[in-house]
Design a protein around this motif. Sequence first.
Motif, PDB file in Angstrom:
ATOM      1  N   ILE A   1      -6.908 -58.889 154.691  1.00 50.46           N
ATOM      2  CA  ILE A   1      -8.327 -58.805 154.064  1.00 50.46           C
ATOM      3  C   ILE A   1      -8.963 -57.600 154.450  1.00 50.46           C
ATOM      4  CG2 ILE A   1     -10.861 -59.826 154.210  1.00 50.46           C
ATOM      5  CD1 ILE A   1      -9.333 -62.390 154.933  1.00 50.46           C
ATOM      6  N   ARG A   2      -8.736 -56.973 155.563  1.00 49.93           N
ATOM      7  CA  ARG A   2      -9.170 -55.567 155.918  1.00 49.93           C
ATOM      8  C   ARG A   2      -8.507 -54.484 155.072  1.00 49.93           C
ATOM      9  NH1 ARG A   2     -12.929 -55.418 159.705  1.00 49.93           N
ATOM     10  NH2 ARG A   2     -13.276 -57.092 161.062  1.00 49.93           N
ATOM     11  N   ARG A   3      -7.250 -54.662 154.773  1.00 50.09           N
ATOM     12  CA  ARG A   3      -6.495 -53.716 153.867  1.00 50.09           C
ATOM     13  C   ARG A   3      -7.023 -54.065 152.543  1.00 50.09           C
ATOM     14  NH1 ARG A   3      -2.260 -55.080 157.288  1.00 50.09           N
ATOM     15  NH2 ARG A   3      -1.596 -57.003 156.263  1.00 50.09           N
ATOM     16  N   LEU A   4      -7.340 -55.160 151.925  1.00 46.33           N
ATOM     17  CA  LEU A   4      -7.880 -55.371 150.699  1.00 46.33           C
ATOM     18  C   LEU A   4      -9.233 -54.632 150.376  1.00 46.33           C
ATOM     19  CD1 LEU A   4      -8.188 -57.011 147.898  1.00 46.33           C
ATOM     20  CD2 LEU A   4      -9.476 -58.667 149.214  1.00 46.33           C
ATOM     21  N   ASP A   5     -10.060 -54.530 151.492  1.00 44.95           N
ATOM     22  CA  ASP A   5     -11.427 -54.082 151.708  1.00 44.95           C
ATOM     23  C   ASP A   5     -11.213 -52.433 151.526  1.00 44.95           C
ATOM     24  OD1 ASP A   5     -12.734 -56.323 151.505  1.00 44.95           O
ATOM     25  OD2 ASP A   5     -13.418 -56.481 153.905  1.00 44.95           O
ATOM     26  N   THR A   6     -10.201 -52.020 152.419  1.00 44.06           N
ATOM     27  CA  THR A   6      -9.828 -50.588 152.376  1.00 44.06           C
ATOM     28  C   THR A   6      -9.386 -50.180 150.999  1.00 44.06           C
ATOM     29  OG1 THR A   6      -9.307 -50.539 154.682  1.00 44.06           O
ATOM     30  CG2 THR A   6      -8.325 -48.673 153.014  1.00 44.06           C
ATOM     31  N   GLU A   7      -8.636 -51.003 150.041  1.00 41.47           N
ATOM     32  CA  GLU A   7      -8.368 -50.561 148.879  1.00 41.47           C
ATOM     33  C   GLU A   7      -9.439 -50.797 147.767  1.00 41.47           C
ATOM     34  OE1 GLU A   7      -6.312 -50.269 144.807  1.00 41.47           O
ATOM     35  OE2 GLU A   7      -6.089 -49.459 147.075  1.00 41.47           O
ATOM     36  N   ARG A   8     -10.552 -51.719 148.180  1.00 37.94           N
ATOM     37  CA  ARG A   8     -11.899 -51.791 147.292  1.00 37.94           C
ATOM     38  C   ARG A   8     -12.653 -50.487 147.411  1.00 37.94           C
ATOM     39  NH1 ARG A   8     -16.054 -51.397 145.372  1.00 37.94           N
ATOM     40  NH2 ARG A   8     -17.653 -52.799 145.021  1.00 37.94           N
ATOM     41  N   THR A   9     -12.488 -49.910 148.679  1.00 39.52           N
ATOM     42  CA  THR A   9     -13.353 -48.824 149.031  1.00 39.52           C
ATOM     43  C   THR A   9     -12.586 -47.556 148.602  1.00 39.52           C
ATOM     44  OG1 THR A   9     -14.270 -49.588 151.125  1.00 39.52           O
ATOM     45  CG2 THR A   9     -14.165 -47.336 150.895  1.00 39.52           C
ATOM     46  N   ASP A  10     -11.355 -47.311 148.628  1.00 37.88           N
ATOM     47  CA  ASP A  10     -10.840 -46.233 147.936  1.00 37.88           C
ATOM     48  C   ASP A  10     -10.962 -46.238 146.605  1.00 37.88           C
ATOM     49  OD1 ASP A  10      -9.917 -45.523 150.669  1.00 37.88           O
ATOM     50  OD2 ASP A  10      -7.908 -46.419 150.416  1.00 37.88           O
ATOM     51  N   ALA A  11     -10.752 -47.414 145.693  1.00 36.71           N
ATOM     52  CA  ALA A  11     -10.950 -47.269 144.247  1.00 36.71           C
ATOM     53  C   ALA A  11     -12.488 -47.118 143.901  1.00 36.71           C
ATOM     54  CB  ALA A  11     -10.685 -48.836 143.922  1.00 36.71           C
ATOM     55  N   ALA A  12     -13.487 -47.357 144.808  1.00 34.87           N
ATOM     56  CA  ALA A  12     -14.630 -46.968 144.500  1.00 34.87           C
ATOM     57  C   ALA A  12     -14.913 -45.352 144.528  1.00 34.87           C
ATOM     58  CB  ALA A  12     -15.722 -47.706 145.383  1.00 34.87           C
ATOM     59  N   ARG A  13     -14.401 -44.890 145.768  1.00 34.25           N
ATOM     60  CA  ARG A  13     -14.486 -43.485 145.673  1.00 34.25           C
ATOM     61  C   ARG A  13     -13.633 -42.838 144.529  1.00 34.25           C
ATOM     62  NH1 ARG A  13     -12.956 -43.434 152.229  1.00 34.25           N
ATOM     63  NH2 ARG A  13     -14.803 -44.113 153.031  1.00 34.25           N
ATOM     64  N   ALA A  14     -12.823 -43.144 143.896  1.00 39.99           N
ATOM     65  CA  ALA A  14     -11.919 -42.703 143.089  1.00 39.99           C
ATOM     66  C   ALA A  14     -12.580 -42.906 141.605  1.00 39.99           C
ATOM     67  CB  ALA A  14     -10.583 -42.997 142.862  1.00 39.99           C
ATOM     68  N   GLY A  15     -13.729 -44.007 141.579  1.00 42.60           N
ATOM     69  CA  GLY A  15     -14.169 -44.167 140.226  1.00 42.60           C
ATOM     70  C   GLY A  15     -13.305 -44.873 139.457  1.00 42.60           C
ATOM     71  N   ASP A  16     -12.301 -45.855 140.132  1.00 39.54           N
ATOM     72  CA  ASP A  16     -11.192 -46.417 139.194  1.00 39.54           C
ATOM     73  C   ASP A  16     -11.613 -47.909 139.113  1.00 39.54           C
ATOM     74  OD1 ASP A  16      -8.924 -47.818 138.247  1.00 39.54           O
ATOM     75  OD2 ASP A  16      -7.647 -46.290 139.321  1.00 39.54           O
ATOM     76  N   VAL A  17     -12.316 -48.136 137.936  1.00 38.14           N
ATOM     77  CA  VAL A  17     -12.792 -49.534 137.886  1.00 38.14           C
ATOM     78  C   VAL A  17     -11.795 -50.739 137.793  1.00 38.14           C
ATOM     79  CG1 VAL A  17     -14.091 -50.930 136.286  1.00 38.14           C
ATOM     80  CG2 VAL A  17     -14.845 -48.859 136.594  1.00 38.14           C
TER      81      VAL A  17
END
Length: 220
Positions: free
Chosen positions: A114-130
């Motif tokens: 779950i924490r890795r999922l949240d990290t992916e969510r954060t990284d995607a937001a930082r990249a602006g990758d919807v």
Amino acid sequence: MKYMLLVCGDDTNDASGMAPVEPWVEELGDRRVRLHGHRLALPADAVTVRVRGGEVLRTDGPFAETKEYVAGFDVLECDSLEEAIEAAAKHPVATVGAMEVRPFWEDEDAEGEIRRLDTERTDAARAGDVDRVLACYVPDAQVVENGRHHRGVEELRKAWAVTAPATREVLESGVHVDESIAFGHALVRTGDDLLRVTTGYRNVGPRWLIVHEHVTEATS
């Protein structure tokens, strides 16, 4: 450690004098030993499914014809097998049937996933990758952002279509995992905004995904 308690009834025994189950449920629930559980319908309502040669074979009734059958289940969290056995022995059905106590398989790291999922969510937001952001959600996810309710990833895609690379920093976070569901809370900074995020997760097979997210502005 978590244990599955299979409550096995015996249709050849007289259960008319059995003590009620509710006090056992209430006592172990108050002690946070019993996490959850439920009764099951009778074996006559069961359906057994097999696949042979690519053909689905359906048989009405239980897997095995026996006088003992699984009448319900409880999930316990105990410090030891002995504690789980003690809890099982106090279950009223133990006086007329049988209780099977079995440890949960322990080679999984649900919180880490779950924490890795949240990290992916954060990284995607930082990249602006919807697309990467939405891949963290189930198709029918519901998200509430400061009172705006979005139902399903297609609504989220429209709402976030113009999302640009954004600063997203998780300042605090906590996760509680309970088998196939989990809940998290976090304090997140996005740009100049400080947000409180409450998240519901579900295990959808090989991975965890977000099913509900509630975002509000943090107040001091």
